[in-house]
Motif scaffolding. Structure first.
Motif, PDB file in Angstrom:
ATOM      1  N   THR A  27      -2.471  -5.371   3.082  1.00 49.04           N
ATOM      2  CA  THR A  27      -2.356  -5.726   1.680  1.00 49.04           C
ATOM      3  C   THR A  27      -1.928  -4.485   0.913  1.00 49.04           C
ATOM      4  O   THR A  27      -1.872  -3.388   1.465  1.00 49.04           O
ATOM      5  CB  THR A  27      -3.692  -6.244   1.133  1.00 49.04           C
ATOM      6  N   TRP A  28      -1.626  -4.625  -0.371  1.00 45.79           N
ATOM      7  CA  TRP A  28      -1.276  -3.460  -1.176  1.00 45.79           C
ATOM      8  C   TRP A  28      -2.521  -2.646  -1.517  1.00 45.79           C
ATOM      9  O   TRP A  28      -2.524  -1.431  -1.407  1.00 45.79           O
ATOM     10  CB  TRP A  28      -0.572  -3.885  -2.460  1.00 45.79           C
ATOM     11  N   ALA A  29      -3.589  -3.325  -1.933  1.00 41.23           N
ATOM     12  CA  ALA A  29      -4.788  -2.644  -2.399  1.00 41.23           C
ATOM     13  C   ALA A  29      -5.987  -3.006  -1.532  1.00 41.23           C
ATOM     14  O   ALA A  29      -6.074  -4.115  -0.998  1.00 41.23           O
ATOM     15  CB  ALA A  29      -5.084  -3.010  -3.859  1.00 41.23           C
ATOM     16  N   GLY A  30      -6.908  -2.045  -1.401  1.00 48.16           N
ATOM     17  CA  GLY A  30      -8.134  -2.276  -0.643  1.00 48.16           C
ATOM     18  C   GLY A  30      -9.330  -2.401  -1.572  1.00 48.16           C
ATOM     19  O   GLY A  30      -9.318  -1.889  -2.691  1.00 48.16           O
ATOM     20  N   PRO A  31     -10.393  -3.071  -1.124  1.00 45.81           N
ATOM     21  CA  PRO A  31     -11.572  -3.283  -1.965  1.00 45.81           C
ATOM     22  C   PRO A  31     -12.462  -2.049  -2.022  1.00 45.81           C
ATOM     23  O   PRO A  31     -12.442  -1.194  -1.137  1.00 45.81           O
ATOM     24  CB  PRO A  31     -12.294  -4.433  -1.261  1.00 45.81           C
ATOM     25  N   GLY A  78      -4.140  18.996  11.406  1.00 44.95           N
ATOM     26  CA  GLY A  78      -2.698  18.786  11.465  1.00 44.95           C
ATOM     27  C   GLY A  78      -2.224  17.607  10.650  1.00 44.95           C
ATOM     28  O   GLY A  78      -1.039  17.262  10.675  1.00 44.95           O
ATOM     29  N   VAL A  79      -3.124  16.978   9.908  1.00 47.65           N
ATOM     30  CA  VAL A  79      -2.790  15.806   9.095  1.00 47.65           C
ATOM     31  C   VAL A  79      -2.589  16.240   7.646  1.00 47.65           C
ATOM     32  O   VAL A  79      -3.440  16.928   7.080  1.00 47.65           O
ATOM     33  CB  VAL A  79      -3.910  14.749   9.168  1.00 47.65           C
ATOM     34  N   GLY A  80      -1.487  15.854   7.067  1.00 51.22           N
ATOM     35  CA  GLY A  80      -1.271  16.152   5.662  1.00 51.22           C
ATOM     36  C   GLY A  80      -0.616  17.485   5.403  1.00 51.22           C
ATOM     37  O   GLY A  80      -0.703  17.995   4.276  1.00 51.22           O
ATOM     38  N   LEU A  81       0.022  18.072   6.409  1.00 52.91           N
ATOM     39  CA  LEU A  81       0.766  19.312   6.166  1.00 52.91           C
ATOM     40  C   LEU A  81       1.924  19.058   5.203  1.00 52.91           C
ATOM     41  O   LEU A  81       2.401  19.964   4.524  1.00 52.91           O
ATOM     42  CB  LEU A  81       1.281  19.883   7.485  1.00 52.91           C
ATOM     43  N   SER A  82       2.363  17.816   5.160  1.00 43.11           N
ATOM     44  CA  SER A  82       3.329  17.359   4.161  1.00 43.11           C
ATOM     45  C   SER A  82       3.053  15.883   3.917  1.00 43.11           C
ATOM     46  O   SER A  82       2.375  15.220   4.713  1.00 43.11           O
ATOM     47  CB  SER A  82       4.766  17.553   4.644  1.00 43.11           C
ATOM     48  N   ASN A  83       3.578  15.358   2.820  1.00 49.79           N
ATOM     49  CA  ASN A  83       3.322  13.940   2.548  1.00 49.79           C
ATOM     50  C   ASN A  83       4.090  13.024   3.488  1.00 49.79           C
ATOM     51  O   ASN A  83       3.827  11.830   3.563  1.00 49.79           O
ATOM     52  CB  ASN A  83       3.632  13.610   1.090  1.00 49.79           C
ATOM     53  N   GLN A  84       5.059  13.575   4.242  1.00 54.81           N
ATOM     54  CA  GLN A  84       5.778  12.745   5.216  1.00 54.81           C
ATOM     55  C   GLN A  84       4.912  12.397   6.424  1.00 54.81           C
ATOM     56  O   GLN A  84       5.215  11.470   7.166  1.00 54.81           O
ATOM     57  CB  GLN A  84       7.044  13.471   5.700  1.00 54.81           C
ATOM     58  N   SER A  85       3.820  13.146   6.635  1.00 54.53           N
ATOM     59  CA  SER A  85       2.967  12.894   7.800  1.00 54.53           C
ATOM     60  C   SER A  85       1.796  11.984   7.468  1.00 54.53           C
ATOM     61  O   SER A  85       0.892  11.815   8.281  1.00 54.53           O
ATOM     62  CB  SER A  85       2.435  14.221   8.352  1.00 54.53           C
ATOM     63  N   LEU A  86       1.801  11.388   6.287  1.00 46.60           N
ATOM     64  CA  LEU A  86       0.694  10.520   5.854  1.00 46.60           C
ATOM     65  C   LEU A  86       1.146   9.068   5.842  1.00 46.60           C
ATOM     66  O   LEU A  86       2.278   8.760   5.455  1.00 46.60           O
ATOM     67  CB  LEU A  86       0.209  10.931   4.461  1.00 46.60           C
ATOM     68  N   PHE A  87       0.235   8.195   6.250  1.00 45.58           N
ATOM     69  CA  PHE A  87       0.556   6.770   6.298  1.00 45.58           C
ATOM     70  C   PHE A  87      -0.556   5.930   5.666  1.00 45.58           C
ATOM     71  O   PHE A  87      -0.689   4.748   5.971  1.00 45.58           O
ATOM     72  CB  PHE A  87       0.790   6.327   7.752  1.00 45.58           C
ATOM     73  N   ASP A  88      -1.358   6.519   4.797  1.00 41.84           N
ATOM     74  CA  ASP A  88      -2.436   5.773   4.160  1.00 41.84           C
ATOM     75  C   ASP A  88      -1.895   4.940   3.002  1.00 41.84           C
ATOM     76  O   ASP A  88      -0.834   5.238   2.446  1.00 41.84           O
ATOM     77  CB  ASP A  88      -3.512   6.734   3.631  1.00 41.84           C
ATOM     78  N   ARG A  89      -2.639   3.893   2.644  1.00 38.95           N
ATOM     79  CA  ARG A  89      -2.289   3.054   1.502  1.00 38.95           C
ATOM     80  C   ARG A  89      -3.136   3.383   0.276  1.00 38.95           C
ATOM     81  O   ARG A  89      -2.949   2.799  -0.788  1.00 38.95           O
ATOM     82  CB  ARG A  89      -2.473   1.584   1.874  1.00 38.95           C
ATOM     83  N   PHE A  90      -4.040   4.314   0.431  1.00 37.14           N
ATOM     84  CA  PHE A  90      -4.912   4.711  -0.679  1.00 37.14           C
ATOM     85  C   PHE A  90      -4.119   5.372  -1.805  1.00 37.14           C
ATOM     86  O   PHE A  90      -4.302   5.071  -2.985  1.00 37.14           O
ATOM     87  CB  PHE A  90      -5.989   5.655  -0.140  1.00 37.14           C
ATOM     88  N   ARG A  91      -3.212   6.286  -1.466  1.00 37.88           N
ATOM     89  CA  ARG A  91      -2.444   6.989  -2.491  1.00 37.88           C
ATOM     90  C   ARG A  91      -1.553   6.045  -3.303  1.00 37.88           C
ATOM     91  O   ARG A  91      -1.559   6.109  -4.539  1.00 37.88           O
ATOM     92  CB  ARG A  91      -1.612   8.102  -1.846  1.00 37.88           C
ATOM     93  N   PRO A  92      -0.802   5.143  -2.676  1.00 37.08           N
ATOM     94  CA  PRO A  92      -0.036   4.187  -3.496  1.00 37.08           C
ATOM     95  C   PRO A  92      -0.937   3.308  -4.367  1.00 37.08           C
ATOM     96  O   PRO A  92      -0.592   3.015  -5.514  1.00 37.08           O
ATOM     97  CB  PRO A  92       0.718   3.356  -2.449  1.00 37.08           C
ATOM     98  N   GLN A  93      -2.080   2.864  -3.821  1.00 36.17           N
ATOM     99  CA  GLN A  93      -2.954   1.984  -4.599  1.00 36.17           C
ATOM    100  C   GLN A  93      -3.423   2.646  -5.888  1.00 36.17           C
ATOM    101  O   GLN A  93      -3.444   2.018  -6.950  1.00 36.17           O
ATOM    102  CB  GLN A  93      -4.176   1.569  -3.763  1.00 36.17           C
ATOM    103  N   PHE A  94      -3.810   3.931  -5.803  1.00 34.18           N
ATOM    104  CA  PHE A  94      -4.324   4.621  -6.985  1.00 34.18           C
ATOM    105  C   PHE A  94      -3.290   5.549  -7.617  1.00 34.18           C
ATOM    106  O   PHE A  94      -3.634   6.364  -8.465  1.00 34.18           O
ATOM    107  CB  PHE A  94      -5.598   5.382  -6.623  1.00 34.18           C
ATOM    108  N   LEU A  95      -2.023   5.372  -7.220  1.00 38.10           N
ATOM    109  CA  LEU A  95      -0.910   6.076  -7.845  1.00 38.10           C
ATOM    110  C   LEU A  95      -1.171   7.578  -7.860  1.00 38.10           C
ATOM    111  O   LEU A  95      -1.260   8.217  -8.917  1.00 38.10           O
ATOM    112  CB  LEU A  95      -0.679   5.536  -9.260  1.00 38.10           C
ATOM    113  N   LEU A  96      -1.293   8.142  -6.649  1.00 36.81           N
ATOM    114  CA  LEU A  96      -1.595   9.558  -6.469  1.00 36.81           C
ATOM    115  C   LEU A  96      -0.497  10.209  -5.624  1.00 36.81           C
ATOM    116  O   LEU A  96      -0.236   9.789  -4.498  1.00 36.81           O
ATOM    117  CB  LEU A  96      -2.954   9.734  -5.780  1.00 36.81           C
ATOM    118  N   LYS A  97       0.122  11.227  -6.170  1.00 34.30           N
ATOM    119  CA  LYS A  97       1.177  11.947  -5.464  1.00 34.30           C
ATOM    120  C   LYS A  97       0.548  13.138  -4.738  1.00 34.30           C
ATOM    121  O   LYS A  97       0.002  14.050  -5.353  1.00 34.30           O
ATOM    122  CB  LYS A  97       2.239  12.419  -6.452  1.00 34.30           C
TER     123      LYS A  97
END
Length: 593
Positions: free
Chosen positions: A248-252, A306-325
């Protein structure tokens, strides 16, 4: 000779048009009143699809009845004694960093015709309060067309944290004071309890990125909560984030399923949810989903593992849901350059407060918010036992989800026990008495695909035949125990419930032949032709259609803790966690194969 009809003048056409418009408005008014009366009686039971259709219809009627709505709004506001008029800055869509805090919307949002009061309105949003006290922000079409104006109106989540403007926010799943939480005598907190709890929360915060499936996210939550405790910070808790299992787009919010107030009291770890400091669209149009970073504010986070060295290595949906760059920040002291997986190193080096060396000597500079990219990968000596004893054991389900499980048990065990259980219940009281039962967590599907090349499935995945042997062992122990006791009645076999993602017909046939009860959250209408009281009681529960995709796995997680005997898989985190919970909370027996 009959006269020909006179041509209509512009005045005549205007009069006719006006009359038609008045008739249309009258019919719309009657439709609105009729729907309002009918839906108010049962809007809580609408499914997601029906609810969305009702919302769209309601919005169309609202536009036709704008003047009537304004009059109703004025009347309602006269009776809303706690209402504080919004500032002129809010009214005109300006940024207000100390805006009135919002109650995070429930995943089961009140129906579109529920009585509500408009608390604030701008060109982009409308903030309303429903008759049950839940506040909700409605995002207008203009919000999605103007990213800069949208960011300005949402304000900064850091400002909300700094001003503690979330104090009077009540978690979605907070318990009412007439509900009980299990057998340990702990009661859920009412609004006043929650406020008094959060008033003591540390003014510095810690958050993280939720990655992986739901159970991996729970492991990350435990480690993040322990870090927050060790650093004396309030845990800013992300939602249960969409993943490969629930797309889904957003999580509870976690408070949709867990009793966070009780957790704070028992663990001493203060928790604030992201839903409480930033409200964002839960089902936005493509104009936002494709360009969500245009609406986003910055979140600075420290990489680890080794996770999050750049935003290209992230695949979470939390950041889009809460509009976080996302912006990575690697501390100068980090010699691993964002790759450490050691808990102590993360606490003492990565998350250590910076020090300012001035004329008067070194002084600490505690940051308002610390963020770690992936606490899931953290490990260390003695960490496992601390995670459970200081965090996991205290994070219990709320009474609402427990009562829903009791309804399921009433339904499934009634025919299996030939009347010893009740029928389908509508009670909100959790932990109602039920006959004993065995529950099996049979994880298949993705696990089967992970078998090494050249290894047969029978040598890689626990077979149903093996589980049946374990069930027989349980029954043998019960019979021996009965012989040693004073019981006079014949010992009947216990019903066996099965939670599984197995889809293969030949495997499901084995479950049916054994007479076990399959937990199926599909649509009941698909089973209308199934013979009532069939051997396996494989009646669909309709959970997915009624509550959406997040409830089936959460209800299964609760059910696994309720079985007097639980048989699970060693390879499954869900099985391991259910075994810990069932044993610690209820003293139930667990077998992991």
């Amino acid at each position: 000779m009959p006269s020909s009809p006179r041509p209509r003048t512009s005045a005549t056409r205007f009069a006719i048009g006006k009359a038609i418009l008045l008739v249309g408005v009258s019919f719309a008014t009657l439709a609105l009143v009729h729907l309002n009366l009918s839906v108010n009686l049962h809007h809580r039971n609408l499914g997601p699809t029906e609810l969305e259709e009702q919302k769209q219809l309601y919005q169309e009627l609202q536009q036709q009845q704008k003047e009537q709505e304004q009059q109703q709004q004025q009347q309602q506001q006269q009776h809303y004694h706690q209402y504080q008029p919004p500032s002129s800055q809010q009214q005109h869509g300006g940024q207000n960093n100390t805006a009135t805090p919002l109650t995070p919307p429930s995943q089961t949002t009140p129906g579109p015709f529920a009585t509500f009061t408009i608390l604030a309105e701008t060109d982009l949003t409308r903030t309303v309060q429903y008759d049950d006290g839940v506040q909700h922000k409605i995002f207008k079409d203009q919000f999605f067309k103007h990213p800069e104006a949208a960011k300005q109106e949402m304000g900064s989540f850091l400002d909300r944290l700094a001003t503690r403007s979330w104090w009077n926010v009540v978690p979605t799943g907070s318990q009412s004071d007439d509900e009980e939480q299990g057998d340990d005598g702990e009661e859920g907190g009412d609004d006043e309890d929650h406020l008094s709890l959060m008033a003591k929360a540390p003014g510095r915060f810690f958050t993280y990125l939720p990655l992986g499936g739901g159970n991996n996210q729970f492991t990350a939550l435990q480690k993040a909560a322990l870090l927050a405790k060790d650093m004396n910070r309030t845990l800013l808790l992300p939602p249960i984030s969409p993943n490969q299992h629930v797309k889904t787009w957003a999580g509870p919010a976690y408070s949709e399923f867990y009793n966070l107030d009780q957790f704070i009291r028992l663990s001493g770890i203060y928790v604030l949810e992201w839903h409480a400091i930033k409200q964002t669209p839960s089902d936005p149009p493509k104009s936002l989903t494709r360009h969500w970073e245009d609406f986003s504010e910055e979140l600075v986070c420290i990489p680890n593992g080794g996770v999050g060295l750049s935003n290209q290595s992230l695949f979470d949906r939390f950041r889009p849901q809460f509009l976080l760059k996302y912006r990575p920040h690697i501390p100068r002291e980090d010699v691993t350059y964002g790759k450490s997986t050691d808990y102590a190193y993360a606490k003492n080096v990565l998350l250590k407060d910076e020090v300012d060396v001035g004329a008067s000597g070194p002084s600490p500079l505690p940051e308002l918010l610390k963020c770690l990219s992936c606490p899931y990968f953290l490990g260390g000596a003695g960490l496992g036992s601390r995670l459970w004893s200081e965090v996991g054991v205290h994070l219990r389900f709320n009474t609402r989800i427990e009562a829903m499980v009791d309804d399921i048990l009433d339904t499934l065990l009634s025919s299996a026990t030939k009347g010893r259980g009740g029928g389908e219940s509508v009670s909100r009281i959790p932990f109602r008495p039920h006959p004993e039962f065995i529950i099996v967590h049979l994880r298949r599907g993705d696990i089967v695909k992970k078998c090494p090349a050249g290894v047969a499935e029978v040598d890689c995945v626990v077979q149903i035949e093996t589980i049946a042997e374990k069930v027989d062992e349980i029954e043998k122990k019960r019979r021996i125990k009965a012989l040693k006791g004073a019981e006079k009645d014949k010992v009947a076999r216990l019903p066996v419930l099965v939670a599984t993602n197995e889809k293969r017909v030949e495997e499901l046939d084995k479950i049916e032949k054994l007479g076990w009860i399959l937990l199926d959250h599909g649509d009941k209408s698909e089973d209308e032709d199934k013979e009532e009281g069939s051997a396996t009681n494989m009646r669909k529960l309709g959970t997915f259609a009624k509550y959406g995709p997040w409830y089936p796995p959460m209800l299964d997680a609760v059910l696994l803790t309720r079985g007097n005997y639980m048989i699970g898989m060693k390879s499954s985190r869900m099985s391991a966690l259910a075994g810990q919970r069932g044993h610690a909370w209820y003293g139930h027996e667990t077998m992991l194969l």
